[in-house]
Design an enzyme around this catalytic site. Structure first.
Site, PDB file in Angstrom:
ATOM      1  CG  HIS A   1      -3.501   6.998   8.711  1.00 13.87           C
ATOM      2  ND1 HIS A   1      -3.401   8.146   7.991  1.00 13.87           N
ATOM      3  CD2 HIS A   1      -4.186   7.317   9.838  1.00 13.87           C
ATOM      4  CE1 HIS A   1      -3.987   9.134   8.661  1.00 13.87           C
ATOM      5  NE2 HIS A   1      -4.471   8.656   9.778  1.00 13.87           N
TER       6      HIS A   1
HETATM    7  N1  UDP Z   1       3.110  13.524   9.837  1.00  5.10           N
HETATM    8  C1  UDP Z   1       4.421  13.433  10.296  1.00  5.10           C
HETATM    9  N2  UDP Z   1       5.174  12.374   9.896  1.00  5.10           N
HETATM   10  C2  UDP Z   1       4.712  11.418   9.050  1.00  5.10           C
HETATM   11  C3  UDP Z   1       3.374  11.527   8.571  1.00  5.10           C
HETATM   12  C4  UDP Z   1       2.599  12.592   9.004  1.00  5.10           C
HETATM   13  O1  UDP Z   1       4.872  14.284  11.055  1.00  5.10           O
HETATM   14  O2  UDP Z   1       5.453  10.477   8.736  1.00  5.10           O
HETATM   15  C5  UDP Z   1       2.286  14.655  10.289  1.00  5.10           C
HETATM   16  C6  UDP Z   1       1.697  15.483   9.183  1.00  5.10           C
HETATM   17  O3  UDP Z   1       2.616  16.459   8.766  1.00  5.10           O
HETATM   18  C7  UDP Z   1       0.467  16.071   9.851  1.00  5.10           C
HETATM   19  C8  UDP Z   1       0.045  14.994  10.795  1.00  5.10           C
HETATM   20  O4  UDP Z   1       1.170  14.133  10.979  1.00  5.10           O
HETATM   21  O5  UDP Z   1       0.803  17.218  10.591  1.00  5.10           O
HETATM   22  C9  UDP Z   1      -1.101  14.220  10.225  1.00  5.10           C
HETATM   23  O6  UDP Z   1      -1.366  13.154  11.036  1.00  5.10           O
HETATM   24  P1  UDP Z   1      -2.105  11.834  10.521  1.00  5.10           P
HETATM   25  O7  UDP Z   1      -1.998  11.740   9.054  1.00  5.10           O
HETATM   26  O8  UDP Z   1      -1.563  10.722  11.343  1.00  5.10           O
HETATM   27  O9  UDP Z   1      -3.595  12.041  11.021  1.00  5.10           O
HETATM   28  P2  UDP Z   1      -4.865  12.852  10.477  1.00  5.10           P
HETATM   29  O10 UDP Z   1      -4.429  14.253  10.164  1.00  5.10           O
HETATM   30  O11 UDP Z   1      -5.394  12.123   9.294  1.00  5.10           O
HETATM   31  O12 UDP Z   1      -5.811  12.801  11.617  1.00  5.10           O
END
Ligand code: UDP
Length: 371
Positions: free
Chosen positions: A206
């Site tokens: 994403h």
């Molecule tokens: N996550 C979730 N469901 C999903 C995809 C990700 O609960 O379908 C959780 C994942 O386990 C982690 C968090 O969302 O704890 C990560 O968020 P994201 O990838 O949106 O953002 P980033 O960490 O890159 O800022």
């Protein structure tokens, strides 16, 4: 009781805030007031986490999402300022690196309200990432900086920030350690998707750098089409949106979504995500949180980026930066899948992330710092 305003807006922030909210309640010294900016607002990107992680209902819901970065951040700044003027909290707590983080910190600092930043000091050194701008700015606005790793402390020191800095460990490890057994017991996702443990790759994509340009997302789709392993892909709304944005991308998306080895599903809840991660043979992602969770759970990870803020996860080959080039990445996936010489060595170093005691430590410091 003094109050602390927590500004939240995006999925990873709900997950981080869950464990800190619990610790704040247990501390009994600061009353937490939740402000939800609305940056993520779908039921499966927001509500599900409030329910699952026991977060209180937000006292203020701002409903701000969409639009360009400046537009979104500006609208949040204005709305959060109004909330802070009404609430007059003793401090504001912000998480991570989103527009909600920056807007919360900036609104507070202009009103002379101290700011505490969870996940301070992370750097990708790539200023083209919106997250990098948000985190650099937020760190320079913050009074209390909660750093998850030694690397984060060193990054802040290099920018001249040494006051109010604490090595706390990572609250995402706290969350994984407390919710993994719950996920094991309660999640039905493997059954629902008819998956067997260690027989699929789990994928998330994403980041703006992977989804903003047509060429890059086409390259990623090409890579995914060339994989031979079963892939489970809880698709982020931003990525789904991008893949629906032009005729040619819609054509590619149709091929991808209908490919035999691909299971494209809606975003899942945190417990289902933990279960999917824990049982994956391999994780492919550009998410910061998912890289770390794979590491904490001891699942090999390929990161579809050129750099990572979480350099500790690279040790022992648990995480590898592979970009998006199919020529480079497909052989690595095959090798890891078949356990052919690319097996990670040693064990993930959970102590480097605070060992699961970060939230309690942070709240102790907050209770001391916030007067
Ligand atoms: N996550 C979730 N469901 C999903 C995809 C990700 O609960 O379908 C959780 C994942 O386990 C982690 C968090 O969302 O704890 C990560 O968020 P994201 O990838 O949106 O953002 P980033 O960490 O890159 O800022």
């Amino acid at each position: 009781m003094k109050s602390l305003v927590t500004v939240l807006g995006a999925r990873p922030q709900f997950i981080k805030a869950g464990v800190v909210s619990d610790a704040l309640r247990a501390g009994g010294v600061l009353r937490e007031v939740l402000v939800h900016t609305g940056q993520h607002h779908d039921a499966n990107m927001s509500d599900v986490f409030f329910a699952e992680l026991g977060l209180a209902k937000p006292a203020h819901t701002l409903g701000i999402h969409g639009g360009r970065h400046g537009e979104m951040t500006g609208r949040m700044l204005e709305a959060i300022e109004r909330v802070l003027l009404a609430e007059r909290p003793a401090a504001v707590l912000v998480y991570g690196d989103t527009n909600s983080t920056l807007a919360g910190a900036l609104a507070a600092v202009k009103l002379h309200i101290p700011v505490a930043h969870v996940e301070a000091g992370l750097r990708s050194f790539n200023r083209r990432m919106p997250e990098e701008i948000n985190r650099v700015m937020t760190d320079h606005l913050s009074d209390v900086l909660f750093c998850p790793t030694d690397t984060a402390i060193a990054n802040l020191k290099n920018e001249g920030i040494t006051q109010g800095v604490y090595l706390t460990g990572d609250v995402m490890l706290d969350a994984v350690l407390s919710y993994r057994p719950v996920a094991e017991k309660r999640s039905r996702v493997l059954k629902q998707l008819d998956l067997r443990s260690k027989e699929y790759v789990l994928l998330t994509v994403h980041r703006a750098e992977n989804t903003d340009s047509n060429e890059r997302i086409e390259e990623i789709v090409d890579l995914l089409m060339r994989l031979q392993q079963p892939v489970v892909f809880p698709i982020h709304p931003r990525t789904r949106h991008k893949l629906a944005s032009t005729r040619s991308l819609r054509g590619l998306a149709k091929l991808l979504f209908e490919a035999k080895h691909m299971r494209v599903i809606d975003p899942v809840s945190y417990l289902d995500m933990l279960a999917l991660e824990d049982n994956a043979r391999l994780v492919m992602t550009d998410s910061g949180g998912v890289q770390k969770e794979a590491y904490f759970l001891g699942v090999p990870c390929l990161t579809l980026r050129e750099e990572t803020e979480w350099v500790e996860t690279l040790e022992g080959g648990w995480n590898r930066l592979v970009g998006a080039d199919p020529k480079r990445t497909v052989p690595i996936v095959n090798s890891l899948w078949n356990n052919n010489g690319m097996r990670p060595v040693g064990r993930p170093n959970l102590a480097a992330f605070g060992g699961g005691k970060s939230a309690a430590f942070m709240v102790q410091k907050l209770m001391k710092e916030v007067r």
